[in-house]
Design a protein around this motif. Sequence first.
Motif, PDB file in Angstrom:
ATOM      1  N   GLY A  41       0.800  -1.215   0.000  1.00 60.49           N
ATOM      2  CA  GLY A  41       0.000   0.000   0.000  1.00 60.49           C
ATOM      3  C   GLY A  41       0.835   1.268   0.000  1.00 60.49           C
ATOM      4  N   MET A  42       2.022   1.203   0.627  1.00 61.54           N
ATOM      5  CA  MET A  42       2.890   2.379   0.652  1.00 61.54           C
ATOM      6  C   MET A  42       3.395   2.738  -0.740  1.00 61.54           C
ATOM      7  N   GLU A  43       3.326   1.798  -1.659  1.00 60.30           N
ATOM      8  CA  GLU A  43       3.784   2.049  -3.029  1.00 60.30           C
ATOM      9  C   GLU A  43       2.675   2.595  -3.919  1.00 60.30           C
ATOM     10  N   ILE A  44       1.455   2.673  -3.388  1.00 64.11           N
ATOM     11  CA  ILE A  44       0.331   3.208  -4.170  1.00 64.11           C
ATOM     12  C   ILE A  44       0.342   4.729  -4.041  1.00 64.11           C
ATOM     13  N   THR A  45       0.499   5.405  -5.158  1.00 65.89           N
ATOM     14  CA  THR A  45       0.708   6.852  -5.153  1.00 65.89           C
ATOM     15  C   THR A  45      -0.570   7.658  -5.061  1.00 65.89           C
ATOM     16  N   GLY A  46      -1.606   7.228  -5.753  1.00 70.07           N
ATOM     17  CA  GLY A  46      -2.768   8.077  -5.959  1.00 70.07           C
ATOM     18  C   GLY A  46      -3.687   8.243  -4.765  1.00 70.07           C
ATOM     19  N   ASN A  47      -4.516   9.294  -4.858  1.00 72.15           N
ATOM     20  CA  ASN A  47      -5.604   9.539  -3.921  1.00 72.15           C
ATOM     21  C   ASN A  47      -6.817   8.756  -4.414  1.00 72.15           C
ATOM     22  N   PRO A  48      -7.484   7.989  -3.548  1.00 69.25           N
ATOM     23  CA  PRO A  48      -8.618   7.179  -4.009  1.00 69.25           C
ATOM     24  C   PRO A  48      -9.733   7.988  -4.663  1.00 69.25           C
ATOM     25  N   SER A  49      -9.774   9.281  -4.403  1.00 68.02           N
ATOM     26  CA  SER A  49     -10.823  10.121  -4.982  1.00 68.02           C
ATOM     27  C   SER A  49     -10.423  10.762  -6.305  1.00 68.02           C
ATOM     28  N   SER A  50      -9.165  10.588  -6.713  1.00 65.15           N
ATOM     29  CA  SER A  50      -8.695  11.207  -7.950  1.00 65.15           C
ATOM     30  C   SER A  50      -9.168  10.436  -9.182  1.00 65.15           C
ATOM     31  N   ASP A  56      -7.286   5.528  -9.577  1.00 65.06           N
ATOM     32  CA  ASP A  56      -8.029   4.279  -9.767  1.00 65.06           C
ATOM     33  C   ASP A  56      -7.375   3.120  -9.024  1.00 65.06           C
ATOM     34  N   GLU A  57      -6.037   3.100  -9.016  1.00 63.23           N
ATOM     35  CA  GLU A  57      -5.327   2.028  -8.314  1.00 63.23           C
ATOM     36  C   GLU A  57      -5.634   2.075  -6.824  1.00 63.23           C
ATOM     37  N   ALA A  58      -5.602   3.273  -6.244  1.00 61.73           N
ATOM     38  CA  ALA A  58      -5.904   3.418  -4.823  1.00 61.73           C
ATOM     39  C   ALA A  58      -7.368   3.079  -4.543  1.00 61.73           C
ATOM     40  N   HIS A  59      -8.250   3.505  -5.435  1.00 59.37           N
ATOM     41  CA  HIS A  59      -9.675   3.221  -5.267  1.00 59.37           C
ATOM     42  C   HIS A  59      -9.934   1.719  -5.303  1.00 59.37           C
ATOM     43  N   GLU A  60      -9.257   1.028  -6.200  1.00 57.35           N
ATOM     44  CA  GLU A  60      -9.412  -0.420  -6.301  1.00 57.35           C
ATOM     45  C   GLU A  60      -8.901  -1.119  -5.047  1.00 57.35           C
ATOM     46  N   ALA A  61      -7.812  -0.588  -4.475  1.00 60.38           N
ATOM     47  CA  ALA A  61      -7.277  -1.164  -3.236  1.00 60.38           C
ATOM     48  C   ALA A  61      -8.311  -1.052  -2.107  1.00 60.38           C
ATOM     49  N   LEU A  62      -8.998   0.078  -2.034  1.00 57.87           N
ATOM     50  CA  LEU A  62     -10.034   0.244  -1.015  1.00 57.87           C
ATOM     51  C   LEU A  62     -11.225  -0.674  -1.300  1.00 57.87           C
ATOM     52  N   ARG A  63     -11.584  -0.801  -2.558  1.00 62.18           N
ATOM     53  CA  ARG A  63     -12.733  -1.647  -2.908  1.00 62.18           C
ATOM     54  C   ARG A  63     -12.492  -3.096  -2.498  1.00 62.18           C
ATOM     55  N   SER A  64     -11.324  -3.629  -2.851  1.00 63.80           N
ATOM     56  CA  SER A  64     -11.040  -5.023  -2.507  1.00 63.80           C
ATOM     57  C   SER A  64     -10.913  -5.199  -0.996  1.00 63.80           C
ATOM     58  N   SER A  65     -10.360  -4.196  -0.319  1.00 62.51           N
ATOM     59  CA  SER A  65     -10.241  -4.260   1.144  1.00 62.51           C
ATOM     60  C   SER A  65     -11.613  -4.250   1.799  1.00 62.51           C
ATOM     61  N   ARG A  66     -12.528  -3.465   1.247  1.00 61.88           N
ATOM     62  CA  ARG A  66     -13.882  -3.401   1.805  1.00 61.88           C
ATOM     63  C   ARG A  66     -14.560  -4.771   1.714  1.00 61.88           C
ATOM     64  N   GLU A  67     -14.301  -5.471   0.626  1.00 59.24           N
ATOM     65  CA  GLU A  67     -14.880  -6.805   0.485  1.00 59.24           C
ATOM     66  C   GLU A  67     -14.307  -7.769   1.515  1.00 59.24           C
ATOM     67  N   GLN A  68     -13.012  -7.655   1.803  1.00 59.31           N
ATOM     68  CA  GLN A  68     -12.394  -8.522   2.810  1.00 59.31           C
ATOM     69  C   GLN A  68     -12.932  -8.224   4.202  1.00 59.31           C
ATOM     70  N   THR A 250      -8.947  11.821   3.375  1.00 58.53           N
ATOM     71  CA  THR A 250      -8.370  10.823   2.479  1.00 58.53           C
ATOM     72  C   THR A 250      -8.065   9.545   3.243  1.00 58.53           C
ATOM     73  N   GLU A 251      -8.527   8.440   2.730  1.00 59.27           N
ATOM     74  CA  GLU A 251      -8.376   7.161   3.434  1.00 59.27           C
ATOM     75  C   GLU A 251      -6.903   6.751   3.553  1.00 59.27           C
ATOM     76  N   ASN A 252      -6.617   6.058   4.643  1.00 58.86           N
ATOM     77  CA  ASN A 252      -5.284   5.503   4.906  1.00 58.86           C
ATOM     78  C   ASN A 252      -5.156   4.206   4.115  1.00 58.86           C
ATOM     79  N   VAL A 253      -4.765   4.324   2.843  1.00 62.91           N
ATOM     80  CA  VAL A 253      -4.777   3.170   1.944  1.00 62.91           C
ATOM     81  C   VAL A 253      -3.887   2.042   2.460  1.00 62.91           C
ATOM     82  N   ALA A 254      -2.663   2.374   2.871  1.00 59.88           N
ATOM     83  CA  ALA A 254      -1.750   1.331   3.356  1.00 59.88           C
ATOM     84  C   ALA A 254      -2.302   0.654   4.605  1.00 59.88           C
ATOM     85  N   GLY A 255      -2.826   1.456   5.538  1.00 53.05           N
ATOM     86  CA  GLY A 255      -3.391   0.887   6.758  1.00 53.05           C
ATOM     87  C   GLY A 255      -4.601   0.019   6.480  1.00 53.05           C
ATOM     88  N   VAL A 256      -5.462   0.477   5.571  1.00 50.04           N
ATOM     89  CA  VAL A 256      -6.660  -0.292   5.219  1.00 50.04           C
ATOM     90  C   VAL A 256      -6.279  -1.626   4.587  1.00 50.04           C
TER      91      VAL A 256
END
Length: 406
Positions: A41-50, A56-68, A250-256
């Motif tokens: 997650g620390m390597e994901i650059t983007g803002n999930p809202s961008s 999109d990469e960050a948004h997808e990371a949140l989407r898959s995490s939400r399913e888990q 902005t969501e904590n992508v790496a933490g999520v």
Amino acid sequence: MKPPSSAPDRPEPPGGARGIYLDHAATSPVCPEAVEAVLRGMEITGNPSSRHGAGDEAHEALRSSREQLARLFGCTADEVVFTGGGSEADALAICGTVLAARDRTPHVITTAIEHSAVLESCGLARELGAQVTLVEPDGRGWVDPEAVRRALRPGTVLVSVMHANNETGVVQPVAEIAELAHQAGALMHTDAVQAAGKIPLAESGADLISVSAHKFYGPKGVGALKVAAGVRLAPLIRGGGQERGLRAGTENVAGVLGMAAAASAAVRRLADPGFQDHRHALRASLLKGLEQAGDLEVNGDTASCLPEILNVSFAGLRGDTLVDVLAVRGVCVSAGSACHAGSDAPSHVLTAMGLPAERAKAAVRFSAGRTTTVDAVTEAAATTVDAVTRLRSLGPAVPPATRAKK
């Protein structure tokens, strides 16, 4: 299942000798799956809202995490709201419900043995105009659903009862209480911070469920709240409208991602019979060893509790003194909730259960984890017995004439 004896459970205590970590109820070591996910997650650059590829990469990371996380909760992915931890999730559930019901004087029911995150949120709810009723437990630390039923009234908007107590491990009848709350037209919230990864959350029947990643081997500083479809909450943190408008920022992508990986590992463990057997074997071995000290009392209902948590009082001693002695000897335990470390007051949980102040102040909490071994708890028990024996030889911390009976 016999977990490896290696070790985040054997930290380096003062002096450099390998120690034994039995304070998982305070926090758990981060599991390898979560570490790997956080680094990714620390390597994901983007803002999930961008609205571009990096976003999109960050948004997808949140989407898959939400399913888990949804699989841990037993809900749908769109019912998962990410927060900054369990305390924030509790505050959003309680105060968000009260703020959403400002057209009337809302009434909230909770218990006297809740974590401070819930009790303090209920205090804030009072400041927001709500009325709050505290239900007392019995001497086992168990909340009677009938007592909750008696506290319900037409204006009750929320009932908040923890799934499992963080000090005693006592599992509460949340499903039965949820049914009563729903019959009265109220929402049900449960603080499942200690229960997550140990017992199925879907069976709670709650509309709102709080969890914290660091209690089930995820990173600190990230949590989640299940918000059932149709439940109205007012946001406490306002701004950009993230998390369905319920939690701005902005969501904590790496933490999520780390929390989601830990949640998936927890779901797999729940389905493993070997893991369940091991949990109970640890408790039995630990209690058998501690009983060798004599004059020991178990605090809380032993028939309905998380096997990971064992809260005991050694007569004639101060729990905080024993904790300090064990820390020097490389055994990490606590005298109660980590959120109240340093306080001289007896535990509010044990006091609410009706335990005398002397017994409450003598309490020590041992809490095992998924990598704890039977050998480790056996060694910890022997070290504790030796420490108790030596401390008692110095004279009782509480004079026998004033020590209250059970």
